[in-house]
Design a protein around this motif. Sequence first.
Motif, PDB file in Angstrom:
ATOM      1  N   SER A   1       0.689  -1.229   0.164  1.00  0.00           N
ATOM      2  CA  SER A   1       0.146  -0.056  -0.023  1.00  0.00           C
ATOM      3  C   SER A   1       0.859   1.215  -0.051  1.00  0.00           C
ATOM      4  O   SER A   1       0.397   2.609  -0.298  1.00  0.00           O
ATOM      5  N   LEU A   2       2.163   0.888   0.600  1.00  0.00           N
ATOM      6  CA  LEU A   2       2.874   2.416   1.170  1.00  0.00           C
ATOM      7  C   LEU A   2       3.693   2.977  -0.534  1.00  0.00           C
ATOM      8  O   LEU A   2       3.424   3.517  -1.041  1.00  0.00           O
ATOM      9  N   CYS A   3       4.080   1.731  -1.297  1.00  0.00           N
ATOM     10  CA  CYS A   3       4.250   1.598  -2.624  1.00  0.00           C
ATOM     11  C   CYS A   3       3.097   2.187  -3.461  1.00  0.00           C
ATOM     12  O   CYS A   3       3.392   3.157  -4.056  1.00  0.00           O
ATOM     13  N   ASP A   4       2.425   2.008  -3.265  1.00  0.00           N
ATOM     14  CA  ASP A   4       1.074   2.196  -4.552  1.00  0.00           C
ATOM     15  C   ASP A   4       1.007   3.759  -4.223  1.00  0.00           C
ATOM     16  O   ASP A   4       0.776   4.531  -4.864  1.00  0.00           O
ATOM     17  N   TRP A   5       0.754   4.175  -2.499  1.00  0.00           N
ATOM     18  CA  TRP A   5       1.282   5.567  -2.588  1.00  0.00           C
ATOM     19  C   TRP A   5       1.820   5.871  -2.695  1.00  0.00           C
ATOM     20  O   TRP A   5       1.663   7.592  -3.274  1.00  0.00           O
ATOM     21  N   GLY A   6       2.985   5.871  -2.495  1.00  0.00           N
ATOM     22  CA  GLY A   6       4.550   6.336  -3.385  1.00  0.00           C
ATOM     23  C   GLY A   6       4.530   6.847  -4.785  1.00  0.00           C
ATOM     24  O   GLY A   6       4.687   8.230  -5.372  1.00  0.00           O
ATOM     25  N   GLN A   7       3.561   5.619  -5.686  1.00  0.00           N
ATOM     26  CA  GLN A   7       3.579   5.761  -6.904  1.00  0.00           C
ATOM     27  C   GLN A   7       2.556   6.924  -7.154  1.00  0.00           C
ATOM     28  O   GLN A   7       2.810   7.859  -8.065  1.00  0.00           O
ATOM     29  N   ARG A   8       1.765   7.151  -6.550  1.00  0.00           N
ATOM     30  CA  ARG A   8       0.647   8.654  -7.200  1.00  0.00           C
ATOM     31  C   ARG A   8       0.898   9.610  -6.249  1.00  0.00           C
ATOM     32  O   ARG A   8       0.149  10.478  -6.623  1.00  0.00           O
ATOM     33  N   HIS A   9       1.906   9.849  -5.261  1.00  0.00           N
ATOM     34  CA  HIS A   9       2.252  10.724  -5.027  1.00  0.00           C
ATOM     35  C   HIS A   9       3.322  11.596  -5.593  1.00  0.00           C
ATOM     36  O   HIS A   9       2.875  12.746  -5.994  1.00  0.00           O
ATOM     37  N   ALA A  10       4.554  10.518  -6.299  1.00  0.00           N
ATOM     38  CA  ALA A  10       5.000  11.084  -7.322  1.00  0.00           C
ATOM     39  C   ALA A  10       4.473  11.735  -8.626  1.00  0.00           C
ATOM     40  O   ALA A  10       4.617  12.614  -8.980  1.00  0.00           O
ATOM     41  N   ALA A  11       3.387  10.277  -9.471  1.00  0.00           N
ATOM     42  CA  ALA A  11       2.620  11.312 -10.641  1.00  0.00           C
ATOM     43  C   ALA A  11       1.835  12.667  -9.981  1.00  0.00           C
ATOM     44  O   ALA A  11       1.845  12.946 -10.942  1.00  0.00           O
ATOM     45  N   ALA A  12       1.367  12.731  -8.771  1.00  0.00           N
ATOM     46  CA  ALA A  12       0.819  14.284  -8.652  1.00  0.00           C
ATOM     47  C   ALA A  12       1.549  15.224  -8.240  1.00  0.00           C
ATOM     48  O   ALA A  12       1.080  16.518  -9.417  1.00  0.00           O
ATOM     49  N   LEU A  13       2.731  14.980  -8.008  1.00  0.00           N
ATOM     50  CA  LEU A  13       3.989  16.222  -8.697  1.00  0.00           C
ATOM     51  C   LEU A  13       4.509  15.843  -9.849  1.00  0.00           C
ATOM     52  O   LEU A  13       5.618  16.619  -9.862  1.00  0.00           O
ATOM     53  N   ASP A  14       4.487  14.996 -10.553  1.00  0.00           N
ATOM     54  CA  ASP A  14       4.876  15.301 -11.380  1.00  0.00           C
ATOM     55  C   ASP A  14       6.736  14.414 -11.449  1.00  0.00           C
ATOM     56  O   ASP A  14       7.713  14.853 -12.274  1.00  0.00           O
ATOM     57  N   GLU A  15       6.620  13.121 -10.988  1.00  0.00           N
ATOM     58  CA  GLU A  15       7.810  13.268 -10.850  1.00  0.00           C
ATOM     59  C   GLU A  15       7.947  11.256 -10.712  1.00  0.00           C
ATOM     60  O   GLU A  15       9.023  10.866 -10.604  1.00  0.00           O
ATOM     61  N   LEU A  16       7.240  10.562 -12.054  1.00  0.00           N
ATOM     62  CA  LEU A  16       7.262   9.380 -11.248  1.00  0.00           C
ATOM     63  C   LEU A  16       8.435   8.611 -12.689  1.00  0.00           C
ATOM     64  O   LEU A  16       8.790   7.931 -12.560  1.00  0.00           O
ATOM     65  N   ASP A  17       8.983  10.053 -13.671  1.00  0.00           N
ATOM     66  CA  ASP A  17      10.063   9.546 -14.002  1.00  0.00           C
ATOM     67  C   ASP A  17      11.420   8.816 -13.313  1.00  0.00           C
ATOM     68  O   ASP A  17      12.323   8.815 -13.336  1.00  0.00           O
ATOM     69  N   ARG A  18      11.522   9.493 -12.040  1.00  0.00           N
ATOM     70  CA  ARG A  18      12.662   9.778 -10.874  1.00  0.00           C
ATOM     71  C   ARG A  18      12.016   8.376  -9.906  1.00  0.00           C
ATOM     72  O   ARG A  18      13.029   8.140  -9.472  1.00  0.00           O
ATOM     73  N   LEU A  19      10.958   7.798 -10.579  1.00  0.00           N
ATOM     74  CA  LEU A  19      10.640   6.868  -9.596  1.00  0.00           C
ATOM     75  C   LEU A  19      10.659   5.421  -9.564  1.00  0.00           C
ATOM     76  O   LEU A  19      10.935   5.363 -10.837  1.00  0.00           O
ATOM     77  N   ALA A  20      11.407   4.397  -8.833  1.00  0.00           N
ATOM     78  CA  ALA A  20      11.993   2.655  -9.116  1.00  0.00           C
ATOM     79  C   ALA A  20      10.825   2.533  -8.709  1.00  0.00           C
ATOM     80  O   ALA A  20       9.467   2.903  -7.788  1.00  0.00           O
ATOM     81  N   GLU A  21      10.673   1.197  -9.903  1.00  0.00           N
ATOM     82  CA  GLU A  21       9.550   0.168  -9.874  1.00  0.00           C
ATOM     83  C   GLU A  21       9.866  -0.408  -8.287  1.00  0.00           C
ATOM     84  O   GLU A  21      10.974  -0.857  -7.622  1.00  0.00           O
ATOM     85  N   CYS A  22       8.548  -0.413  -7.369  1.00  0.00           N
ATOM     86  CA  CYS A  22       8.474  -1.259  -6.140  1.00  0.00           C
ATOM     87  C   CYS A  22       8.208  -2.535  -6.834  1.00  0.00           C
ATOM     88  O   CYS A  22       7.254  -3.419  -7.774  1.00  0.00           O
ATOM     89  N   ARG A  23       9.190  -3.621  -6.500  1.00  0.00           N
ATOM     90  CA  ARG A  23       9.103  -5.009  -6.597  1.00  0.00           C
ATOM     91  C   ARG A  23       8.749  -5.747  -6.178  1.00  0.00           C
ATOM     92  O   ARG A  23       9.338  -6.827  -5.926  1.00  0.00           O
ATOM     93  N   LEU A  24       7.691  -5.736  -5.248  1.00  0.00           N
ATOM     94  CA  LEU A  24       7.220  -6.253  -4.510  1.00  0.00           C
ATOM     95  C   LEU A  24       6.177  -7.889  -4.921  1.00  0.00           C
ATOM     96  O   LEU A  24       5.971  -7.679  -6.474  1.00  0.00           O
ATOM     97  N   ARG A  25       6.770  -8.897  -4.559  1.00  0.00           N
ATOM     98  CA  ARG A  25       5.959 -10.481  -5.474  1.00  0.00           C
ATOM     99  C   ARG A  25       4.582 -10.087  -5.311  1.00  0.00           C
ATOM    100  O   ARG A  25       3.591  -9.399  -4.580  1.00  0.00           O
ATOM    101  N   PRO A  26       3.667 -10.628  -6.746  1.00  0.00           N
ATOM    102  CA  PRO A  26       2.254 -10.829  -6.775  1.00  0.00           C
ATOM    103  C   PRO A  26       1.826 -11.156  -5.306  1.00  0.00           C
ATOM    104  O   PRO A  26       1.983 -11.905  -4.497  1.00  0.00           O
ATOM    105  N   ALA A  27       0.800 -10.197  -5.433  1.00  0.00           N
ATOM    106  CA  ALA A  27      -0.604 -10.885  -3.533  1.00  0.00           C
ATOM    107  C   ALA A  27      -0.767 -12.170  -3.323  1.00  0.00           C
ATOM    108  O   ALA A  27      -1.324 -12.942  -4.855  1.00  0.00           O
ATOM    109  N   GLN A  28      -0.458 -12.834  -2.846  1.00  0.00           N
ATOM    110  CA  GLN A  28      -0.591 -13.763  -2.022  1.00  0.00           C
ATOM    111  C   GLN A  28      -2.283 -14.235  -2.079  1.00  0.00           C
ATOM    112  O   GLN A  28      -3.284 -13.500  -1.152  1.00  0.00           O
ATOM    113  N   PRO A  29      -3.262 -15.009  -2.746  1.00  0.00           N
ATOM    114  CA  PRO A  29      -4.214 -14.788  -2.702  1.00  0.00           C
ATOM    115  C   PRO A  29      -5.109 -15.793  -1.276  1.00  0.00           C
ATOM    116  O   PRO A  29      -3.954 -16.168  -0.138  1.00  0.00           O
TER     117      PRO A  29
END
Length: 131
Positions: free
Chosen positions: A96-124
Amino acid sequence: MAETIKRLPVLPVERAFKVVGGRWKAVILYHLFDGPRRLSQLKRSLPEISQKVLIQQLREMEEHGLVHREIFRQVPPRVDYSATPLGLSLEPVLRSLCDWGQRHAAALDELDRLAECRLRPAQPVEESPVA
């Protein structure tokens, strides 16, 4: 561990931030979600952290039950660090924090400076049968 527990705040949200707060703990745990790592592997994954701070953070997380340290009696000695079930339970929170960090970067137009969140796929989540 009892003394550590006494020193932790009584307000649950404050306790949570105390246990996983700071610059490195969540990031170290993030790297342990994929499985056990040796100290040298963690250090390579986090080149900005000093070895002293890395060891200190690992010890604190071990004390709080988030990380397990396994010592292998061999020559040379080997130590592996892994996330405990309690530590792994923080994965949805970090996701959730990774997702929020991506939304925050998008809101500040800084997605190009962001690394990818590489969490494993969510476990069912296994659903309990309803009677």
